[in-house]
Write an enzyme that holds these catalytic residues in place. Sequence first.
Site, PDB file in Angstrom:
ATOM      1  N   LYS A   1       0.729  -9.834   3.073  1.00  0.00           N
ATOM      2  CA  LYS A   1       0.872  -9.611   4.587  1.00  0.00           C
ATOM      3  C   LYS A   1      -0.641  -9.503   5.349  1.00  0.00           C
ATOM      4  O   LYS A   1      -0.426 -10.170   6.454  1.00  0.00           O
ATOM      5  CB  LYS A   1       1.188  -7.846   4.744  1.00  0.00           C
ATOM      6  CG  LYS A   1       1.059  -7.439   5.995  1.00  0.00           C
ATOM      7  CD  LYS A   1       1.441  -5.890   5.993  1.00  0.00           C
ATOM      8  CE  LYS A   1       0.337  -5.033   5.812  1.00  0.00           C
ATOM      9  NZ  LYS A   1      -0.449  -4.485   6.844  1.00  0.00           N
ATOM     10  N   ASN A   2      -1.484  -9.085   4.734  1.00  0.00           N
ATOM     11  CA  ASN A   2      -2.851  -9.275   5.624  1.00  0.00           C
ATOM     12  C   ASN A   2      -3.406 -10.693   5.653  1.00  0.00           C
ATOM     13  O   ASN A   2      -4.213 -10.821   6.449  1.00  0.00           O
ATOM     14  CB  ASN A   2      -3.586  -8.298   4.979  1.00  0.00           C
ATOM     15  CG  ASN A   2      -3.084  -6.688   5.522  1.00  0.00           C
ATOM     16  OD1 ASN A   2      -2.470  -6.579   6.393  1.00  0.00           O
ATOM     17  ND2 ASN A   2      -3.727  -5.709   4.664  1.00  0.00           N
TER      18      ASN A   2
ATOM     19  N   ARG B   1      -1.816  -3.545  14.232  1.00  0.00           N
ATOM     20  CA  ARG B   1      -3.177  -3.684  14.308  1.00  0.00           C
ATOM     21  C   ARG B   1      -3.652  -5.063  14.391  1.00  0.00           C
ATOM     22  O   ARG B   1      -4.515  -5.143  15.241  1.00  0.00           O
ATOM     23  CB  ARG B   1      -3.614  -2.823  13.144  1.00  0.00           C
ATOM     24  CG  ARG B   1      -5.299  -2.878  12.972  1.00  0.00           C
ATOM     25  CD  ARG B   1      -6.082  -1.937  13.803  1.00  0.00           C
ATOM     26  NE  ARG B   1      -7.378  -2.246  13.539  1.00  0.00           N
ATOM     27  CZ  ARG B   1      -8.361  -1.729  14.153  1.00  0.00           C
ATOM     28  NH1 ARG B   1      -7.927  -1.130  15.316  1.00  0.00           N
ATOM     29  NH2 ARG B   1      -9.678  -1.982  13.937  1.00  0.00           N
TER      30      ARG B   1
ATOM     31  N   CYS C   1      -0.585   1.220  11.969  1.00  0.00           N
ATOM     32  CA  CYS C   1      -0.548   2.675  11.117  1.00  0.00           C
ATOM     33  C   CYS C   1      -1.300   3.767  11.849  1.00  0.00           C
ATOM     34  O   CYS C   1      -2.583   3.297  12.010  1.00  0.00           O
ATOM     35  CB  CYS C   1      -0.804   2.466   9.849  1.00  0.00           C
ATOM     36  SG  CYS C   1       0.429   1.672   8.785  1.00  0.00           S
TER      37      CYS C   1
ATOM     38  N   ARG D   1      -7.178   3.513  16.030  1.00  0.00           N
ATOM     39  CA  ARG D   1      -8.165   2.988  15.437  1.00  0.00           C
ATOM     40  C   ARG D   1      -9.108   2.181  16.265  1.00  0.00           C
ATOM     41  O   ARG D   1      -8.508   1.369  17.089  1.00  0.00           O
ATOM     42  CB  ARG D   1      -7.659   2.198  14.140  1.00  0.00           C
ATOM     43  CG  ARG D   1      -7.091   2.954  12.954  1.00  0.00           C
ATOM     44  CD  ARG D   1      -6.050   2.236  12.357  1.00  0.00           C
ATOM     45  NE  ARG D   1      -6.363   1.245  11.417  1.00  0.00           N
ATOM     46  CZ  ARG D   1      -5.317   0.304  10.944  1.00  0.00           C
ATOM     47  NH1 ARG D   1      -4.066   0.482  11.148  1.00  0.00           N
ATOM     48  NH2 ARG D   1      -5.888  -0.557  10.240  1.00  0.00           N
TER      49      ARG D   1
ATOM     50  N   ASP E   1      -5.723   0.629   0.381  1.00  0.00           N
ATOM     51  CA  ASP E   1      -4.251   0.474   0.662  1.00  0.00           C
ATOM     52  C   ASP E   1      -3.605   0.767  -0.572  1.00  0.00           C
ATOM     53  O   ASP E   1      -2.252   0.636  -0.655  1.00  0.00           O
ATOM     54  CB  ASP E   1      -3.989  -0.865   1.176  1.00  0.00           C
ATOM     55  CG  ASP E   1      -4.552  -1.379   2.453  1.00  0.00           C
ATOM     56  OD1 ASP E   1      -4.755  -0.542   3.182  1.00  0.00           O
ATOM     57  OD2 ASP E   1      -4.459  -2.543   2.604  1.00  0.00           O
TER      58      ASP E   1
ATOM     59  N   ARG F   1       7.459  -2.849   7.488  1.00  0.00           N
ATOM     60  CA  ARG F   1       6.445  -3.801   8.030  1.00  0.00           C
ATOM     61  C   ARG F   1       5.651  -4.349   6.950  1.00  0.00           C
ATOM     62  O   ARG F   1       5.093  -5.614   7.392  1.00  0.00           O
ATOM     63  CB  ARG F   1       5.387  -2.726   8.714  1.00  0.00           C
ATOM     64  CG  ARG F   1       6.054  -2.027  10.135  1.00  0.00           C
ATOM     65  CD  ARG F   1       4.850  -1.286  10.792  1.00  0.00           C
ATOM     66  NE  ARG F   1       3.676  -1.801  10.787  1.00  0.00           N
ATOM     67  CZ  ARG F   1       2.512  -1.388  10.578  1.00  0.00           C
ATOM     68  NH1 ARG F   1       2.356   0.101  10.365  1.00  0.00           N
ATOM     69  NH2 ARG F   1       1.379  -1.984  10.660  1.00  0.00           N
TER      70      ARG F   1
HETATM   71  N1  EPU Z   1     -13.532   0.085  12.406  1.00  0.00           N
HETATM   72  C1  EPU Z   1     -14.358   0.652  13.512  1.00  0.00           C
HETATM   73  N2  EPU Z   1     -14.492  -0.338  14.667  1.00  0.00           N
HETATM   74  C2  EPU Z   1     -13.947  -1.332  14.650  1.00  0.00           C
HETATM   75  C3  EPU Z   1     -13.136  -1.870  13.309  1.00  0.00           C
HETATM   76  C4  EPU Z   1     -13.175  -1.159  12.360  1.00  0.00           C
HETATM   77  O1  EPU Z   1     -14.893   1.754  13.506  1.00  0.00           O
HETATM   78  O2  EPU Z   1     -13.956  -2.198  15.565  1.00  0.00           O
HETATM   79  C5  EPU Z   1     -13.615   1.125  11.216  1.00  0.00           C
HETATM   80  C6  EPU Z   1     -12.176   1.660  10.893  1.00  0.00           C
HETATM   81  O3  EPU Z   1     -11.849   2.786  11.683  1.00  0.00           O
HETATM   82  C7  EPU Z   1     -12.250   1.994   9.398  1.00  0.00           C
HETATM   83  C8  EPU Z   1     -13.375   0.888   9.004  1.00  0.00           C
HETATM   84  O4  EPU Z   1     -13.781   0.384  10.232  1.00  0.00           O
HETATM   85  O5  EPU Z   1     -12.818   3.091   9.141  1.00  0.00           O
HETATM   86  C9  EPU Z   1     -12.904  -0.289   8.183  1.00  0.00           C
HETATM   87  O6  EPU Z   1     -11.761  -0.748   8.829  1.00  0.00           O
HETATM   88  P1  EPU Z   1     -11.091  -2.350   8.978  1.00  0.00           P
HETATM   89  O7  EPU Z   1     -11.496  -2.678  10.217  1.00  0.00           O
HETATM   90  O8  EPU Z   1     -11.870  -3.104   7.712  1.00  0.00           O
HETATM   91  O9  EPU Z   1      -9.685  -2.044   8.847  1.00  0.00           O
HETATM   92  P2  EPU Z   1      -8.624  -3.083   9.587  1.00  0.00           P
HETATM   93  O10 EPU Z   1      -9.186  -4.625   9.516  1.00  0.00           O
HETATM   94  O11 EPU Z   1      -7.996  -2.763  10.787  1.00  0.00           O
HETATM   95  C10 EPU Z   1      -7.665  -4.082   7.191  1.00  0.00           C
HETATM   96  C11 EPU Z   1      -6.186  -4.300   6.887  1.00  0.00           C
HETATM   97  C12 EPU Z   1      -5.794  -2.608   6.422  1.00  0.00           C
HETATM   98  C13 EPU Z   1      -6.621  -2.181   5.244  1.00  0.00           C
HETATM   99  C14 EPU Z   1      -8.280  -2.426   5.888  1.00  0.00           C
HETATM  100  C15 EPU Z   1      -9.176  -1.983   4.853  1.00  0.00           C
HETATM  101  C16 EPU Z   1      -5.032  -5.786   8.249  1.00  0.00           C
HETATM  102  C17 EPU Z   1      -4.083  -6.075   9.031  1.00  0.00           C
HETATM  103  N3  EPU Z   1      -5.190  -4.440   7.812  1.00  0.00           N
HETATM  104  O12 EPU Z   1      -7.456  -3.144   8.655  1.00  0.00           O
HETATM  105  O13 EPU Z   1      -4.392  -2.897   5.835  1.00  0.00           O
HETATM  106  O14 EPU Z   1      -6.517  -0.961   5.105  1.00  0.00           O
HETATM  107  O15 EPU Z   1      -8.381  -3.849   6.104  1.00  0.00           O
HETATM  108  O16 EPU Z   1      -9.175  -2.797   3.858  1.00  0.00           O
HETATM  109  O17 EPU Z   1      -5.850  -6.673   7.545  1.00  0.00           O
HETATM  110  C18 EPU Z   1      -2.411  -1.908   5.413  1.00  0.00           C
HETATM  111  O18 EPU Z   1      -2.139  -3.061   5.044  1.00  0.00           O
HETATM  112  O19 EPU Z   1      -1.631  -0.869   5.352  1.00  0.00           O
HETATM  113  C19 EPU Z   1      -3.411  -1.731   6.175  1.00  0.00           C
HETATM  114  C20 EPU Z   1      -3.920  -0.574   6.944  1.00  0.00           C
END
Ligand code: EPU
Length: 421
Positions: free
Chosen positions: A21-22, A92, A116, A123, A307, A400
Site C-alpha cells: 500500500k505505502n 494521508r 488514520c 497529523r 504499523d 483502505r
Molecule cells: N511528522 C511531523 N511532521 C511532518 C511529518 C511527520 O511531525 O511534517 C511526524 C509524525 O506525526 C510522526 C512522525 O513524524 O510522529 C513519523 O511520521 P511519518 O511522516 O514517517 O509518517 P507518514 O509518512 O505520514 C508513513 C506511513 C504510515 C506509517 C509511517 C511510519 C504512508 C502512506 N504512511 O506515514 O503508515 O505508520 O510512515 O512508518 O506511507 C499505515 O499504513 O497504516 C500507516 C499509518
Amino acid sequence: MKFLIEGRKPLKGEVAVAGSKNAALKIFPVALLTRKAIRVFNVPEIEDVFRAQEMLVALGHEVKKIKNRIFEIKFKKQKYFDLPVNLVNKFRASVMFVGPMLATCGQVRFSHPGGCVIGAGARPIDLFLDSFQKMGAKINISGNYYHLTAKKLKGANIFFSKISVTATESLMTTACFACGETILKNCAMEPEIVGLAQYLNSCGAKIKGAGTPTIKITGIKKLKGGEYKIIPDRIEAGTFAMLAAASNSGEVLIKNFNPAHLESLWALFDKIGVNYELDKSSVKISRSKKLVSCDATTHEYPGFATDLQSPYSVLMTQAYGSSLIHETIHDRRLLFTDILTQMGANIIMADPHRVVINGPTPLYGRQLVSPDLRAGVALIIAALIAFGKTTIDNIYQIERGYEKLDERLRALGADIKRIDN
Ligand code: EPU
C-alpha cells in the site's frame, strides 16, 4: 458493511502477500511529473489506492486497469491546481501530490490531509512546508487550506528535524524538478523509499543514497514514462505472520514477499518462541509449544514498524508473562488496546505511549468498531482467536489497506462474513 467473525477456527494453508500500500500510494502522484505513459504492476486493489487513482483522474490523467493489479496511467489534460478536498480528506498520502503539482504547475492549493487518526490532532505537515519553503516556495495558509506557489523550485540543503517516511519521499520526488542539487539529511530508510527512487531513476531521475540517511538529488528537465512493479507489502506479511502465531492452530505459509524487510519481527519471534521457518520469499509458521512475552518498541525502519504494533499487541495477549509495548511514532496508536481489554485482555496503560500486557488471557467476542486501519486488522486477529462471535463495524478503514481480506482469511479456514449494517 460489517465483518461477522466466529472465533477459534483452526487456520492453515497458504496466503499470498499483495503489493505494498505505502509503495503504491507514492507511485500515482509521480505520474504528475511526466507526460508519458506509466504502467504499474502488482497494484493492491484497496480503497486508499482507488482514492489516489481518483485524485490523478481529477487532476487530468487517465487511469486504466489493463488486467488484475496492472494499471496504465496517461496524461490527458491539466485541469486544476486544487487537490479535491473530498479526496485529500480521505488519505494521508494525498500530501504526495503537493510537491509534483508545485514543481510542474508552479502552484497548488489543498486542505490538510486526512487518513488514520493516530497522531496528536491532525497529523502535521510542517516538515513538508518547511522544506518546500527552503526550495523557494511561498506559502499562504488560511484556516485548514494551503496555497503554495513557486515560479521555479531550487535545490536546497534540507535536514529533517524528524525522520518522516512521506516527507522523505515527497522531497526526493519534488527535488527531481528543482534547479541544481538537493541534499536531504536524516531521511527515512524504508524499502518503499528505495523502490520509489529506483523507479524515478529508471525514468531518468538522478537520485543517490535512497535507503540511507542522506539522499542527493540532481534536478533534471524531464522524466520519461516507464514500468514499475510495486514491492510486496511487508506490513501485510507481518500481519499474517502474527495472526498465524496468535492463533497457533496449524501450519500457515505466507508467500510472495521479502523476509529481509521484516528482520525486526523475526528477532522478536526468536525471543517469544514462535515456530517459524524463512525461505527466500516466504515464511512458514507452525504451532509453537509456548509463547513467552517480550517487550517491543516501535522504531523507524529497520526497527520494529509502528504499523505492526497493533497485531503484536494482540499476539502478546496470548503469551506468558508481561510485555511493555512502547509506541514511539504515532501518539494515539495504543488507544485501541482499550478495546482488547473489553474483549478480556489484561492491559494496563502507563501513558498514551506505553502499555503493559499481561498474558495469556482468553479473549471473548464483542460488538466492535474499527478505529483505524491497523487497529482494525488487529481487532480482526483478536476476533479470530476469541471465543464466540464478534462484529466489526467501519470496515472501510480496514479495506483502505488490505485487499479482499475476508476472502483470503476464509481460504485459511477462518469463519468471517461480510454482513449489512
Ligand atoms: N511528522 C511531523 N511532521 C511532518 C511529518 C511527520 O511531525 O511534517 C511526524 C509524525 O506525526 C510522526 C512522525 O513524524 O510522529 C513519523 O511520521 P511519518 O511522516 O514517517 O509518517 P507518514 O509518512 O505520514 C508513513 C506511513 C504510515 C506509517 C509511517 C511510519 C504512508 C502512506 N504512511 O506515514 O503508515 O505508520 O510512515 O512508518 O506511507 C499505515 O499504513 O497504516 C500507516 C499509518
